[in-house]
Scaffold this active site. Structure first.
Site, PDB file in Angstrom:
ATOM      1  N   LEU A 208      40.304  38.671  39.998  1.00 53.63           N
ATOM      2  CA  LEU A 208      39.135  38.270  40.785  1.00 53.63           C
ATOM      3  C   LEU A 208      38.041  37.783  39.848  1.00 53.63           C
ATOM      4  O   LEU A 208      37.746  38.441  38.845  1.00 53.63           O
ATOM      5  CB  LEU A 208      38.588  39.456  41.601  1.00 53.63           C
ATOM      6  CG  LEU A 208      39.452  40.018  42.734  1.00 53.63           C
ATOM      7  CD1 LEU A 208      38.805  41.276  43.300  1.00 53.63           C
ATOM      8  CD2 LEU A 208      39.627  38.981  43.837  1.00 53.63           C
ATOM      9  N   HIS A 209      37.442  36.632  40.175  1.00 60.97           N
ATOM     10  CA  HIS A 209      36.302  36.185  39.375  1.00 60.97           C
ATOM     11  C   HIS A 209      35.323  35.304  40.141  1.00 60.97           C
ATOM     12  O   HIS A 209      34.227  35.037  39.654  1.00 60.97           O
ATOM     13  CB  HIS A 209      36.793  35.412  38.144  1.00 60.97           C
ATOM     14  CG  HIS A 209      37.292  34.034  38.463  1.00 60.97           C
ATOM     15  ND1 HIS A 209      38.534  33.802  38.998  1.00 60.97           N
ATOM     16  CD2 HIS A 209      36.711  32.813  38.330  1.00 60.97           C
ATOM     17  CE1 HIS A 209      38.703  32.509  39.171  1.00 60.97           C
ATOM     18  NE2 HIS A 209      37.619  31.881  38.782  1.00 60.97           N
ATOM     19  N   ARG A 210      35.663  34.870  41.363  1.00 59.20           N
ATOM     20  CA  ARG A 210      34.764  33.994  42.111  1.00 59.20           C
ATOM     21  C   ARG A 210      33.475  34.732  42.463  1.00 59.20           C
ATOM     22  O   ARG A 210      33.513  35.891  42.900  1.00 59.20           O
ATOM     23  CB  ARG A 210      35.427  33.516  43.398  1.00 59.20           C
ATOM     24  CG  ARG A 210      36.702  32.721  43.187  1.00 59.20           C
ATOM     25  CD  ARG A 210      36.430  31.285  42.850  1.00 59.20           C
ATOM     26  NE  ARG A 210      37.671  30.588  42.512  1.00 59.20           N
ATOM     27  CZ  ARG A 210      37.732  29.371  42.002  1.00 59.20           C
ATOM     28  NH1 ARG A 210      36.617  28.719  41.752  1.00 59.20           N
ATOM     29  NH2 ARG A 210      38.891  28.819  41.720  1.00 59.20           N
TER      30      ARG A 210
END
Length: 367
Positions: A208-210
């Protein structure tokens, strides 16, 4: 002919590696073609950049602009200033940019201001979501590109709709898949493989990075809780992006089957992906790799610039509502996930097609 190739962030390195190798082969075969490799320094963490040069056999960059850090505007400005200096000191015939990161847009603008032609690898992909910095980068880059190298017919159509002439669009495939196929036999198990006693098909990989998923504390907490509670207690391996790690601090998220680990090198990460039961991500590039490896994938986004991973591949776009996780996981554990296929021209030969087109476009003669 001299081609300046730009790499700035982690995804770029997988995309340029086969192009660099193909250009080297073309040069060795007697073609009047050479390259100058520029690392903008957009990503400067060793795991996020340096390992890729070592593992993928990319030569050391001819220059590193060291333009990492700062806001979007600060980084864009720093890259443009330093890249202009690079081009003035080392004139080139073509600037080749890949993907959709800040370096892609900044270097394309700088080149055109100096009247140097631009080729864009992975042109034409669109999410139609202007809240994503990457979408702005794509739109700006493609609006000033001369030669468009595309991964899919969807991308071709996007470019046609924007008024690009057919003769400037070259459907070549996906260079990231070139890199994947070339290195599949070289994947190496990361330490977590033995530490967590993992086995093929017996664990999930999570990334996850958004901003929409990780910058809002409550959203990140709910996503993590749903993933954990619906995982059937199988191990969840979470290589934590620096941005996400910062936001996870203080949330107190833990579970016996949840393993937070440092970002992995390319060969280690894809070892885990290839053997996973499921990948849960908000990345775009990872969905391409899971499609080619036939691994089920869930994308926690409301849109995607890579629809072929859904219509043809193993990916499912379920949105960002945490409540959508449970039915998707139930489908997986019931064994009802689609098999998927591989999109056209994702065959490991894309870089050679790109170099062949460049040779034809510029009428490059053999020495």
């Amino acid at each position: 002919m001299l081609i300046t190739i730009i790499a700035g962030a982690r995804p770029n390195f997988m995309k340029i590696a086969p192009i660099v190798h193909s250009m080297q082969r073309a040069k060795d075969a007697g073609n009047d073609i050479d390259f100058r490799l520029i690392h903008t320094g957009q990503h400067f963490d060793k795991k996020m950049s340096g390992d890729f040069f070592d593992q993928l056999g990319i030569p050391e960059p001819h220059a590193n602009l060291e333009a990492g850090g700062g806001s979007q505007a600060e980084q864009t400005g720093a890259i443009m200033i330093r890249f202009e200096q690079e081009l003035l000191a080392n004139p080139t015939d073509l600037v080749l940019v890949v993907g959709d990161v800040t370096s892609t847009m900044a270097c394309a603008i700088t080149a055109q201001k100096l009247k140097i032609k631009v080729a864009h690898v992975e042109a034409g992909i669109r999410s139609d979501d202007w809240t994503m910095p990457e979408e702005i980068n794509r739109l700006v880059t493609d609006s000033i590109t001369n030669y468009f190298f595309t991964t899919s017919e969807v991308a071709n159509e996007n470019l046609r709709k924007s008024g690009i002439e057919e003769g400037r669009i070259y459907f070549v495939g996906n260079t990231m898949i070139d890199t994947l196929l070339k290195n599949k036999t070289r994947f190496i198990a990361p330490p977590i493989w033995n530490e967590a006693s993992l086995s093929e098909g017996g664990y999930l990989v999570l990334t996850l990075h958004r901003p929409g998923n990780v910058d809002q504390e409550q959203q990140l907490k709910l996503l993590m809780e749903e993933i954990i509670s619906n995982s059937n207690s199988v191990p969840i391996i979470f290589p934590v992006h620096p941005r996400t790690a910062k936001n996870l601090q203080g949330l107190g998220i833990s579970a016996p089957n949840l393993h937070f680990i440092e970002p992995l090198s390319y060969l280690e990460f894809n070892f885990l992906v290839e053997k996973a039961k499921l990948v849960v991500t908000d990345s775009g590039g990872i969905t391409e790799e899971t499609t080619v490896m036939g691994v089920p994938c869930i994308t926690l986004r409301n849109n995607t610039e890579r629809p072929e991973t859904i219509t043809i591949g193993t990916n499912e776009l379920i949105g960002t509502d945490p409540s959508a996780i449970k039915p998707a996981f139930e489908k997986l554990f019931k064994g009802e996930w689609k098999k998927g296929g591989i999109p056209p021209l994702w065959d490991g030969k894309t870089a050679d097609r790109i170099v062949d087109h460049i040779i034809q476009i510029f009428d490059i003669k053999e020495d």
